[in-house]
Scaffold this motif. Structure first.
Motif, PDB file in Angstrom:
ATOM      1  N   ALA A  11       0.787  -1.109  -0.097  1.00 24.98           N
ATOM      2  CA  ALA A  11       0.032   0.035  -0.002  1.00 24.98           C
ATOM      3  C   ALA A  11       0.833   1.211   0.065  1.00 24.98           C
ATOM      4  CB  ALA A  11      -1.132  -0.129   1.301  1.00 24.98           C
ATOM      5  N   GLY A  12       0.135   2.461   0.089  1.00 24.18           N
ATOM      6  CA  GLY A  12       0.867   3.659  -0.019  1.00 24.18           C
ATOM      7  C   GLY A  12       1.378   4.318   1.227  1.00 24.18           C
ATOM      8  N   SER A  13       2.374   5.072   1.316  1.00 21.05           N
ATOM      9  CA  SER A  13       2.597   5.589   2.650  1.00 21.05           C
ATOM     10  C   SER A  13       2.024   6.878   3.025  1.00 21.05           C
ATOM     11  CB  SER A  13       4.166   5.943   2.574  1.00 21.05           C
ATOM     12  OG  SER A  13       4.687   6.864   3.566  1.00 21.05           O
ATOM     13  N   SER A  14       1.484   6.977   3.955  1.00 15.19           N
ATOM     14  CA  SER A  14       0.719   8.031   4.303  1.00 15.19           C
ATOM     15  C   SER A  14       1.571   8.762   5.640  1.00 15.19           C
ATOM     16  CB  SER A  14      -0.821   7.902   4.772  1.00 15.19           C
ATOM     17  OG  SER A  14      -1.592   8.693   5.137  1.00 15.19           O
ATOM     18  N   ALA A  15       2.177   9.980   5.153  1.00 15.68           N
ATOM     19  CA  ALA A  15       3.004  10.643   5.875  1.00 15.68           C
ATOM     20  C   ALA A  15       2.584  11.152   7.397  1.00 15.68           C
ATOM     21  CB  ALA A  15       3.821  11.900   5.435  1.00 15.68           C
ATOM     22  N   SER A  18      -2.030   8.265   9.934  1.00 16.75           N
ATOM     23  CA  SER A  18      -3.487   8.047  10.211  1.00 16.75           C
ATOM     24  C   SER A  18      -3.842   7.002   8.976  1.00 16.75           C
ATOM     25  CB  SER A  18      -4.127   9.034   9.991  1.00 16.75           C
ATOM     26  OG  SER A  18      -4.137   9.640   8.653  1.00 16.75           O
ATOM     27  N   ALA A  19      -3.230   7.009   7.753  1.00 11.26           N
ATOM     28  CA  ALA A  19      -3.866   6.063   6.795  1.00 11.26           C
ATOM     29  C   ALA A  19      -2.689   5.210   6.315  1.00 11.26           C
ATOM     30  CB  ALA A  19      -4.536   6.717   5.757  1.00 11.26           C
ATOM     31  N   GLY A  20      -3.092   4.363   4.957  1.00 16.58           N
ATOM     32  CA  GLY A  20      -1.888   3.771   4.404  1.00 16.58           C
ATOM     33  C   GLY A  20      -1.266   2.675   5.336  1.00 16.58           C
ATOM     34  N   ILE A  21       0.020   2.429   4.864  1.00 13.55           N
ATOM     35  CA  ILE A  21       0.624   1.273   5.562  1.00 13.55           C
ATOM     36  C   ILE A  21       0.861   1.662   6.983  1.00 13.55           C
ATOM     37  CG2 ILE A  21       2.104   0.457   3.556  1.00 13.55           C
ATOM     38  CD1 ILE A  21       4.406   2.178   4.793  1.00 13.55           C
ATOM     39  N   ILE A  42       4.403   7.206  -2.235  1.00 18.63           N
ATOM     40  CA  ILE A  42       4.300   7.887  -1.020  1.00 18.63           C
ATOM     41  C   ILE A  42       3.356   9.127  -1.239  1.00 18.63           C
ATOM     42  CG2 ILE A  42       5.820   9.475   0.346  1.00 18.63           C
ATOM     43  CD1 ILE A  42       8.108   7.593  -0.400  1.00 18.63           C
ATOM     44  N   VAL A  43       2.403   9.164  -0.385  1.00 13.37           N
ATOM     45  CA  VAL A  43       1.402  10.416  -0.376  1.00 13.37           C
ATOM     46  C   VAL A  43       1.912  11.309   0.759  1.00 13.37           C
ATOM     47  CG1 VAL A  43      -0.808  10.888   0.030  1.00 13.37           C
ATOM     48  CG2 VAL A  43       0.115   9.008  -1.021  1.00 13.37           C
ATOM     49  N   GLY A  44       2.123  12.556   0.300  1.00  6.97           N
ATOM     50  CA  GLY A  44       2.533  13.653   1.027  1.00  6.97           C
ATOM     51  C   GLY A  44       2.389  15.073   0.279  1.00  6.97           C
ATOM     52  N   GLY A  80      -3.690  -2.199  -0.469  1.00  2.62           N
ATOM     53  CA  GLY A  80      -4.183  -0.565  -0.347  1.00  2.62           C
ATOM     54  C   GLY A  80      -3.983  -0.177  -1.503  1.00  2.62           C
ATOM     55  N   MET A  81      -3.251   1.285  -1.612  1.00  4.28           N
ATOM     56  CA  MET A  81      -3.320   2.210  -2.690  1.00  4.28           C
ATOM     57  C   MET A  81      -2.255   1.370  -3.585  1.00  4.28           C
ATOM     58  SD  MET A  81      -1.554   5.987  -2.526  1.00  4.28           S
ATOM     59  CE  MET A  81      -1.064   6.632  -4.060  1.00  4.28           C
ATOM     60  N   LEU A  82      -2.461   1.205  -4.748  1.00  2.00           N
ATOM     61  CA  LEU A  82      -1.541   0.710  -5.892  1.00  2.00           C
ATOM     62  C   LEU A  82      -1.238   1.621  -6.854  1.00  2.00           C
ATOM     63  CD1 LEU A  82      -3.135  -2.951  -5.791  1.00  2.00           C
ATOM     64  CD2 LEU A  82      -1.256  -2.184  -4.662  1.00  2.00           C
ATOM     65  N   ILE A 110      -9.820   7.218  -4.006  1.00  2.00           N
ATOM     66  CA  ILE A 110      -9.408   8.470  -3.692  1.00  2.00           C
ATOM     67  C   ILE A 110      -9.456   8.664  -2.290  1.00  2.00           C
ATOM     68  CG2 ILE A 110     -10.851  10.956  -3.436  1.00  2.00           C
ATOM     69  CD1 ILE A 110     -12.111   9.783  -6.179  1.00  2.00           C
ATOM     70  N   GLY A 111      -8.458   9.441  -1.717  1.00  2.00           N
ATOM     71  CA  GLY A 111      -8.191   9.688  -0.089  1.00  2.00           C
ATOM     72  C   GLY A 111      -9.277  10.538   0.429  1.00  2.00           C
ATOM     73  N   LYS A 112      -9.274  10.771   1.782  1.00  2.29           N
ATOM     74  CA  LYS A 112     -10.256  11.566   2.442  1.00  2.29           C
ATOM     75  C   LYS A 112      -9.781  13.025   2.189  1.00  2.29           C
ATOM     76  CE  LYS A 112     -12.677   9.263   5.445  1.00  2.29           C
ATOM     77  NZ  LYS A 112     -11.973   7.908   5.776  1.00  2.29           N
ATOM     78  N   LYS A 116      -6.037  11.855  -5.378  1.00  4.09           N
ATOM     79  CA  LYS A 116      -6.304  10.665  -6.248  1.00  4.09           C
ATOM     80  C   LYS A 116      -5.156   9.577  -6.170  1.00  4.09           C
ATOM     81  CE  LYS A 116      -7.678  10.160 -11.118  1.00  4.09           C
ATOM     82  NZ  LYS A 116      -9.005   9.823 -10.901  1.00  4.09           N
ATOM     83  N   LEU A 117      -5.828   8.282  -5.706  1.00  8.50           N
ATOM     84  CA  LEU A 117      -4.918   7.184  -5.128  1.00  8.50           C
ATOM     85  C   LEU A 117      -4.813   6.153  -6.286  1.00  8.50           C
ATOM     86  CD1 LEU A 117      -5.843   7.339  -1.268  1.00  8.50           C
ATOM     87  CD2 LEU A 117      -4.019   8.597  -2.348  1.00  8.50           C
ATOM     88  N   LEU A 118      -5.850   6.033  -7.155  1.00  9.60           N
ATOM     89  CA  LEU A 118      -5.704   5.021  -8.339  1.00  9.60           C
ATOM     90  C   LEU A 118      -5.779   6.049  -9.477  1.00  9.60           C
ATOM     91  CD1 LEU A 118      -5.595   2.015  -8.686  1.00  9.60           C
ATOM     92  CD2 LEU A 118      -8.030   2.010  -8.671  1.00  9.60           C
ATOM     93  N   GLY A 212     -10.852   3.368   6.776  1.00 10.91           N
ATOM     94  CA  GLY A 212     -11.292   2.074   5.746  1.00 10.91           C
ATOM     95  C   GLY A 212      -9.914   1.162   5.785  1.00 10.91           C
ATOM     96  N   CYS A 213      -8.829   1.960   5.645  1.00  6.07           N
ATOM     97  CA  CYS A 213      -7.437   1.257   5.608  1.00  6.07           C
ATOM     98  C   CYS A 213      -7.332   0.438   6.818  1.00  6.07           C
ATOM     99  CB  CYS A 213      -6.322   2.447   5.770  1.00  6.07           C
ATOM    100  SG  CYS A 213      -6.169   3.391   4.444  1.00  6.07           S
ATOM    101  N   SER A 214      -7.813   0.874   7.988  1.00  7.94           N
ATOM    102  CA  SER A 214      -7.754   0.326   9.302  1.00  7.94           C
ATOM    103  C   SER A 214      -8.489  -1.155   9.513  1.00  7.94           C
ATOM    104  CB  SER A 214      -7.661   1.075  10.339  1.00  7.94           C
ATOM    105  OG  SER A 214      -6.822   2.251  10.484  1.00  7.94           O
TER     106      SER A 214
HETATM  107  O1  PXL Z   1      -7.503   6.475   3.327  1.00 10.01           O
HETATM  108  C1  PXL Z   1      -7.249   6.146   2.032  1.00 10.01           C
HETATM  109  C2  PXL Z   1      -5.655   6.232   1.697  1.00 10.01           C
HETATM  110  C3  PXL Z   1      -4.870   4.999   1.348  1.00 10.01           C
HETATM  111  N1  PXL Z   1      -3.632   4.965   1.530  1.00 10.01           N
HETATM  112  C4  PXL Z   1      -3.002   6.119   1.304  1.00 10.01           C
HETATM  113  C5  PXL Z   1      -3.504   7.088   1.789  1.00 10.01           C
HETATM  114  C6  PXL Z   1      -4.755   7.591   2.050  1.00 10.01           C
HETATM  115  C7  PXL Z   1      -5.712   8.760   2.275  1.00 10.01           C
HETATM  116  O2  PXL Z   1      -5.017   9.577   2.386  1.00 10.01           O
HETATM  117  O3  PXL Z   1      -2.791   8.279   1.885  1.00 10.01           O
HETATM  118  C8  PXL Z   1      -1.276   6.124   1.396  1.00 10.01           C
END
Ligand code: PXL
Length: 278
Positions: A11-15, A18-21, A42-44, A80-82, A110-112, A116-118, A212-214
């Motif tokens: 999955a993606g990293s959510s800095a 709270s979310a992602g890996i 990496i999301v940030g 998760g996010m691919l 789509i993240g909160k 755009k995650l996909l 959702g991730c958790s």
């Molecule tokens: O909550 C969806 C999500 C999943 N994965 C990553 C995210 C987010 C929301 O921001 O950053 C990496």
């Protein structure tokens, strides 16, 4: 000493954690499962360029997977996010090579915060290559709608119909998360013969980043403990409902769920479960 079961998140990293890996690993730890992570992006958000999704090379994804399998091995995987079709194709082939019994596919789109995650052109690849490998997929309502060619879903009855139709994509089980409807938080599980609803009270908070991730990570954790799918979903729903009940924020930005809440305070609510045969 008995070792804990092993769960991997791809999955993606959510800095912000709270979310992602980050959310997935916290959840695995809370549920006494050994956690591993393969970072796909990496999301940030950069303060000047505004760029929000930073790609990871296919080589780096494959390297992480190979290392985790060699060092530890794996019992169950959650995706998760691919992000792109190339990542999905690679991840599907890596998963096919792994000796696992359980795959949870969270079709994150789509993240909160509206990231755009996909990519749009990745949706068909997700349907064709990854979803057929899944033990369970866990779309929320907007994701279920996209997977059904933008069908409108706005009631629990429409969620039930959507869950039955989504099974055509080849996943054994379908869980549609109804958190976005008004009223109680009702999720619908279809296992091929039974429709089961899991109902929790609506909790009045905006701090649900990563819920959702958790939730899907908690399902994956329970499946690695060889729980049946309906039992895994029930325990995961208890876990996430409690994490939302005790959620909080450090800032004026939407805050995280409280991953440690169940450990610290016990289950906040009973979940109302109803099953009907189809
Ligand atoms: O909550 C969806 C999500 C999943 N994965 C990553 C995210 C987010 C929301 O921001 O950053 C990496």
């Amino acid at each position: 000493m008995k070792h804990p079961s092993r769960a991997m998140t791809i999955a993606g990293s959510s800095a912000g954690g709270s979310a992602g890996i980050q959310a997935d690993l916290k959840t695995f730890q809370e549920l006494d499962v050994y956690g591993m992570s393969i970072i796909t992006a990496i999301v940030g958000r950069h303060p000047k360029t505004e760029k929000n999704v930073h790609a990871i090379s296919l080589e780096a994804i494959e390297a992480q997977f190979s290392t985790a399998i060699k060092q530890v091995g794996v019992d169950g995987i959650k995706t998760g996010m691919l992000f792109s079709k190339e990542v999905i194709e690679l991840v599907a082939s890596l998963i096919e090579s792994a000796p696992i019994n359980h795959l949870v596919v969270d079709p994150v789109m789509i993240g909160k915060m509206n990231s755009k995650l996909l990519k749009d052109d990745a949706i068909e690849v997700l349907k064709k290559y990854l979803i057929p490998l899944a033990t369970i997929i866990t779309p929320n309502i907007p994701e279920a709608s996209v997977l059904l060619d933008h069908r409108s879903i706005s009631t629990v009855d429409e969620m039930k119909k959507a869950a039955i139709d989504l099974q055509q994509l080849g996943s054994k089980n379908i869980l549609i998360k109804g958190g976005r409807l008004e009223g109680p938080a009702v999720d619908v599980l279809f296992d091929g013969t039974h429709l089961t609803t899991f109902e929790a009270p609506r909790i009045d908070t905006v701090n649900t980043s990563g819920a959702g991730c958790s939730y899907s990570a908690a399902i994956a954790a329970q499946l690695t403990k060889e729980k049946d799918v309906d039992e895994a979903v029930l325990e995961a729903k208890q876990y996430i409902t409690t994490a939302i009940e005790y959620s909080f924020s450090y800032t004026d930005v939407v805050g995280p769920t409280n991953h440690a809440a169940k450990r610290n305070y016990g289950n906040a609510y009973d979940i109302n479960v109803k099953t009907e045969k189809i």
